[in-house]
Structures are given as structure tokens and as C-alpha cells.
Design a protein around this motif. Structure first.
Motif, PDB file in Angstrom:
ATOM      1  N   LEU A   1      43.051  36.695  48.251  1.00  0.00           N
ATOM      2  CA  LEU A   1      41.658  36.919  47.868  1.00  0.00           C
ATOM      3  C   LEU A   1      40.736  36.711  49.066  1.00  0.00           C
ATOM      4  CD1 LEU A   1      39.464  37.387  45.694  1.00  0.00           C
ATOM      5  CD2 LEU A   1      39.541  34.929  45.239  1.00  0.00           C
ATOM      6  N   ASP A   2      41.013  35.690  49.861  1.00  0.00           N
ATOM      7  CA  ASP A   2      40.178  35.395  51.017  1.00  0.00           C
ATOM      8  C   ASP A   2      40.238  36.487  52.076  1.00  0.00           C
ATOM      9  OD1 ASP A   2      39.393  33.012  49.888  1.00  0.00           O
ATOM     10  OD2 ASP A   2      40.835  31.787  51.004  1.00  0.00           O
ATOM     11  N   SER A   3      41.290  37.299  52.077  1.00  0.00           N
ATOM     12  CA  SER A   3      41.507  38.269  53.155  1.00  0.00           C
ATOM     13  C   SER A   3      40.855  39.618  52.893  1.00  0.00           C
ATOM     14  CB  SER A   3      43.014  38.483  53.369  1.00  0.00           C
ATOM     15  OG  SER A   3      43.559  39.317  52.357  1.00  0.00           O
ATOM     16  N   VAL A   4      40.275  39.840  51.696  1.00  0.00           N
ATOM     17  CA  VAL A   4      39.797  41.175  51.346  1.00  0.00           C
ATOM     18  C   VAL A   4      38.276  41.260  51.396  1.00  0.00           C
ATOM     19  CG1 VAL A   4      41.844  41.656  49.965  1.00  0.00           C
ATOM     20  CG2 VAL A   4      39.809  40.697  48.852  1.00  0.00           C
ATOM     21  N   ASP A   5      37.795  42.500  51.556  1.00  0.00           N
ATOM     22  CA  ASP A   5      36.358  42.779  51.614  1.00  0.00           C
ATOM     23  C   ASP A   5      35.767  43.081  50.245  1.00  0.00           C
ATOM     24  OD1 ASP A   5      36.260  42.743  54.555  1.00  0.00           O
ATOM     25  OD2 ASP A   5      37.437  44.585  54.408  1.00  0.00           O
ATOM     26  N   GLY A   6      36.596  43.423  49.288  1.00  0.00           N
ATOM     27  CA  GLY A   6      36.162  43.720  47.933  1.00  0.00           C
ATOM     28  C   GLY A   6      37.368  43.639  47.011  1.00  0.00           C
ATOM     29  N   LEU A   7      37.119  43.675  45.705  1.00  0.00           N
ATOM     30  CA  LEU A   7      38.207  43.478  44.746  1.00  0.00           C
ATOM     31  C   LEU A   7      38.054  44.413  43.554  1.00  0.00           C
ATOM     32  CD1 LEU A   7      40.694  41.634  43.976  1.00  0.00           C
ATOM     33  CD2 LEU A   7      39.066  40.333  42.576  1.00  0.00           C
ATOM     34  N   VAL A   8      39.168  45.040  43.154  1.00  0.00           N
ATOM     35  CA  VAL A   8      39.252  45.801  41.910  1.00  0.00           C
ATOM     36  C   VAL A   8      39.947  44.944  40.864  1.00  0.00           C
ATOM     37  CG1 VAL A   8      40.266  47.811  40.775  1.00  0.00           C
ATOM     38  CG2 VAL A   8      39.264  48.043  43.055  1.00  0.00           C
ATOM     39  N   ILE A   9      39.338  44.853  39.685  1.00  0.00           N
ATOM     40  CA  ILE A   9      39.962  44.170  38.550  1.00  0.00           C
ATOM     41  C   ILE A   9      40.365  45.252  37.564  1.00  0.00           C
ATOM     42  CG2 ILE A   9      39.692  42.415  36.767  1.00  0.00           C
ATOM     43  CD1 ILE A   9      37.443  41.200  38.428  1.00  0.00           C
ATOM     44  N   PRO A  10      41.663  45.481  37.358  1.00  0.00           N
ATOM     45  CA  PRO A  10      42.113  46.654  36.617  1.00  0.00           C
ATOM     46  C   PRO A  10      42.041  46.468  35.109  1.00  0.00           C
ATOM     47  CG  PRO A  10      43.994  45.369  37.305  1.00  0.00           C
ATOM     48  CD  PRO A  10      42.772  44.681  37.885  1.00  0.00           C
ATOM     49  N   GLY A  11      42.380  47.551  34.408  1.00  0.00           N
ATOM     50  CA  GLY A  11      42.557  47.453  32.969  1.00  0.00           C
ATOM     51  C   GLY A  11      43.821  46.684  32.634  1.00  0.00           C
ATOM     52  N   GLY A  12      43.894  46.246  31.401  1.00  0.00           N
ATOM     53  CA  GLY A  12      45.029  45.457  30.928  1.00  0.00           C
ATOM     54  C   GLY A  12      44.618  44.703  29.680  1.00  0.00           C
ATOM     55  N   GLU A  13      45.055  43.476  29.560  1.00  0.00           N
ATOM     56  CA  GLU A  13      44.691  42.642  28.411  1.00  0.00           C
ATOM     57  C   GLU A  13      43.813  41.505  28.951  1.00  0.00           C
ATOM     58  OE1 GLU A  13      43.943  40.951  25.057  1.00  0.00           O
ATOM     59  OE2 GLU A  13      44.943  39.687  26.546  1.00  0.00           O
ATOM     60  N   SER A  14      42.548  41.541  28.591  1.00  0.00           N
ATOM     61  CA  SER A  14      41.577  40.673  29.263  1.00  0.00           C
ATOM     62  C   SER A  14      41.843  39.187  29.039  1.00  0.00           C
ATOM     63  CB  SER A  14      40.157  41.018  28.814  1.00  0.00           C
ATOM     64  OG  SER A  14      39.995  40.861  27.412  1.00  0.00           O
ATOM     65  N   THR A  15      42.255  38.793  27.833  1.00  0.00           N
ATOM     66  CA  THR A  15      42.496  37.368  27.598  1.00  0.00           C
ATOM     67  C   THR A  15      43.723  36.883  28.384  1.00  0.00           C
ATOM     68  OG1 THR A  15      43.708  37.916  25.561  1.00  0.00           O
ATOM     69  CG2 THR A  15      41.386  37.354  25.335  1.00  0.00           C
ATOM     70  N   THR A  16      44.747  37.725  28.461  1.00  0.00           N
ATOM     71  CA  THR A  16      45.919  37.379  29.266  1.00  0.00           C
ATOM     72  C   THR A  16      45.538  37.252  30.731  1.00  0.00           C
ATOM     73  OG1 THR A  16      47.417  38.499  27.731  1.00  0.00           O
ATOM     74  CG2 THR A  16      48.228  38.122  29.969  1.00  0.00           C
ATOM     75  N   MET A  17      44.741  38.191  31.223  1.00  0.00           N
ATOM     76  CA  MET A  17      44.324  38.149  32.617  1.00  0.00           C
ATOM     77  C   MET A  17      43.496  36.905  32.912  1.00  0.00           C
ATOM     78  SD  MET A  17      43.477  42.200  33.116  1.00  0.00           S
ATOM     79  CE  MET A  17      42.952  42.108  34.814  1.00  0.00           C
ATOM     80  N   SER A  18      42.635  36.512  31.975  1.00  0.00           N
ATOM     81  CA  SER A  18      41.817  35.316  32.202  1.00  0.00           C
ATOM     82  C   SER A  18      42.686  34.068  32.265  1.00  0.00           C
ATOM     83  CB  SER A  18      40.745  35.187  31.123  1.00  0.00           C
ATOM     84  OG  SER A  18      41.270  34.739  29.889  1.00  0.00           O
ATOM     85  N   LYS A  19      43.720  34.018  31.426  1.00  0.00           N
ATOM     86  CA  LYS A  19      44.648  32.886  31.480  1.00  0.00           C
ATOM     87  C   LYS A  19      45.406  32.848  32.801  1.00  0.00           C
ATOM     88  CE  LYS A  19      44.357  30.555  27.624  1.00  0.00           C
ATOM     89  NZ  LYS A  19      43.987  29.120  27.670  1.00  0.00           N
ATOM     90  N   LEU A  20      45.851  34.023  33.266  1.00  0.00           N
ATOM     91  CA  LEU A  20      46.593  34.079  34.521  1.00  0.00           C
ATOM     92  C   LEU A  20      45.711  33.706  35.707  1.00  0.00           C
ATOM     93  CD1 LEU A  20      48.745  37.260  33.878  1.00  0.00           C
ATOM     94  CD2 LEU A  20      49.556  34.900  34.013  1.00  0.00           C
TER      95      LEU A  20
END
Length: 213
Positions: free
Chosen positions: A50-69
């Protein structure tokens, strides 16, 4: 000596380093789209990535699962901090949900990132069988309307005063519902531009990252 991430950016002639959150969901499709836009896509699963990138894409998926991860991988607070510090981000579908300041119809333990001053309703269009496609007029994009694919998609119920509405549903029972927004360097769509072959939304985000960098 500059940090290694700065050296990598300086030496990288292919374009800005754009991370794709690769914990769950359809992150692979975003890799291809970003590469076609001249960016260097980077999988993000750890704080160092995360520290190495200039921007970030957060993809589709299952939002509650992603928040837990995000919590499991110790990325939740670092990601919130980078968003507060101005890092460009783009969220599609579940990514839109995670970027919201408030989420309706979700689990009480689900986390969100407060990246955009908006209220999002999860699964607003219905279940998987209610998935659909439509053409959208998308503010700031030239050419034909954007072909938008909605899969168990959210919509925006409230957009704050600093949020630019980029697209709404043109017709049908959900006519007028907000499905694309931007606030500063943060972009979000309720649909999946990564699956249609139309690169214009990813080109817009890549341009945002370039300008911010």
C-alpha cells in the motif's frame, strides 16, 4: 537515499503505480484495464505494498468480507490514513460501498473507509438474478454512453455537498438513482467498468493519479 518506493516510481517509465486491493473479488480484471491505460498495476495485500503505490483500486466482490479482510491484514487504518492524506482511489461496486461514509443494509460489524461523503445502500438493485446492463451518460467522458454492468449493485442515497454526481440510472424503476460519483481524488461507480472492455473510467482514474502524483 530516497525510499525504495520512490526509486521504483522514478525508474518506472510505464506510468504511475496503481495498486489493486487483492484480498477478494474481481481484482484481476482491473489489472488488465490499468495496464491498457499505461499504468503499472500492483497487487496490494500488505502495508508495504500500500505504501508503494500512487493510487488504489478497490474492486467489486463481497463488501463485508473485504472489510473483515482489511482488518485481518492490518490494512484498515493505514488505508483510511492514506485516503485522508489525499491518495487517489477508485471503488467499483463493493469498492463504492467500502469508500462510503455511511452504509445502509449492511452488517453492524462491517467497516467502511470514509473516502467519500456519501450514504450508500448495499444490494440496492436486488439479488444476483436482478443483475442488468444499461447505457449511462457519464459526466466528463466523451463519446458514446458508457455500457454499465450492475451485479448485486449498490446505489448512492445521499451525496454530500462536495460530491460530484457523474452518472444516474436513466430509466426504469431505479431512474434517477446515483451510480457514479467523485470527490476530489476519489472516484466510485456502482457498476463494473472492468468487464466491458471500455477503458474510459480507468483512463479517467489513471489521469487523476497522474495529476496527484
Amino acid at each position: 537515499m530516497p525510499p525504495s518506493s520512490e526509486v521504483e516510481r522514478r525508474d518506472n517509465a510505464a506510468g504511475p503505480r496503481i495498486g489493486v486491493l487483492a484480498l477478494q473479488g474481481d481484482f484481476r480484471e482491473h489489472f488488465g484495464a490499468l495496464h491498457s491505460c499505461g499504468a503499472t498495476p500492483v497487487p496490494v495485500r500488505r502495508i508495504g505494498e500500500l505504501d508503494s503505490v500512487d493510487g488504489l483500486v478497490i474492486p467489486g466482490g463481497e463488501s463485508t468480507t473485504m472489510s473483515k479482510l482489511l482488518e485481518v491484514f492490518d490494512l484498515l487504518e493505514p488505508l483510511r490514513k492514506r485516503l485522508r492524506d489525499g491518495m487517489p482511489a477508485f471503488g467499483s461496486c463493493a469498492g463504492m460501498i467500502l469508500l462510503a461514509a455511511e452504509v445502509l443494509d449492511t452488517r453492524p460489524d462491517a467497516q467502511h473507509l470514509d473516502g467519500i461523503d456519501m450514504t450508500v445502500r448495499r444490494n440496492a438493485f436486488g439479488r444476483q438474478v436482478d443483475s442488468f446492463e444499461t447505457n449511462l451518460d457519464f459526466a466528463g467522458l466523451t463519446g458514446d454512453p458508457v455500457r454499465a454492468v450492475f451485479i448485486r449493485a449498490p446505489w448512492v442515497e445521499r451525496a454530500g455537498p462536495g460530491v460530484e454526481v457523474l452518472a444516474t440510472v436513466p430509466d426504469g424503476p431505479a431512474a434517477g438513482r446515483i451510480v457514479a460519483v467523485r470527490q476530489g481524488n476519489v472516484l466510485a461507480t456502482a457498476f463494473h467498468p472492468e468487464v466491458t472492455g471500455d477503458l474510459r473510467v480507468h483512463e479517467l482514474f489513471t489521469a487523476i493519479v497522474r495529476a496527484a502524483a
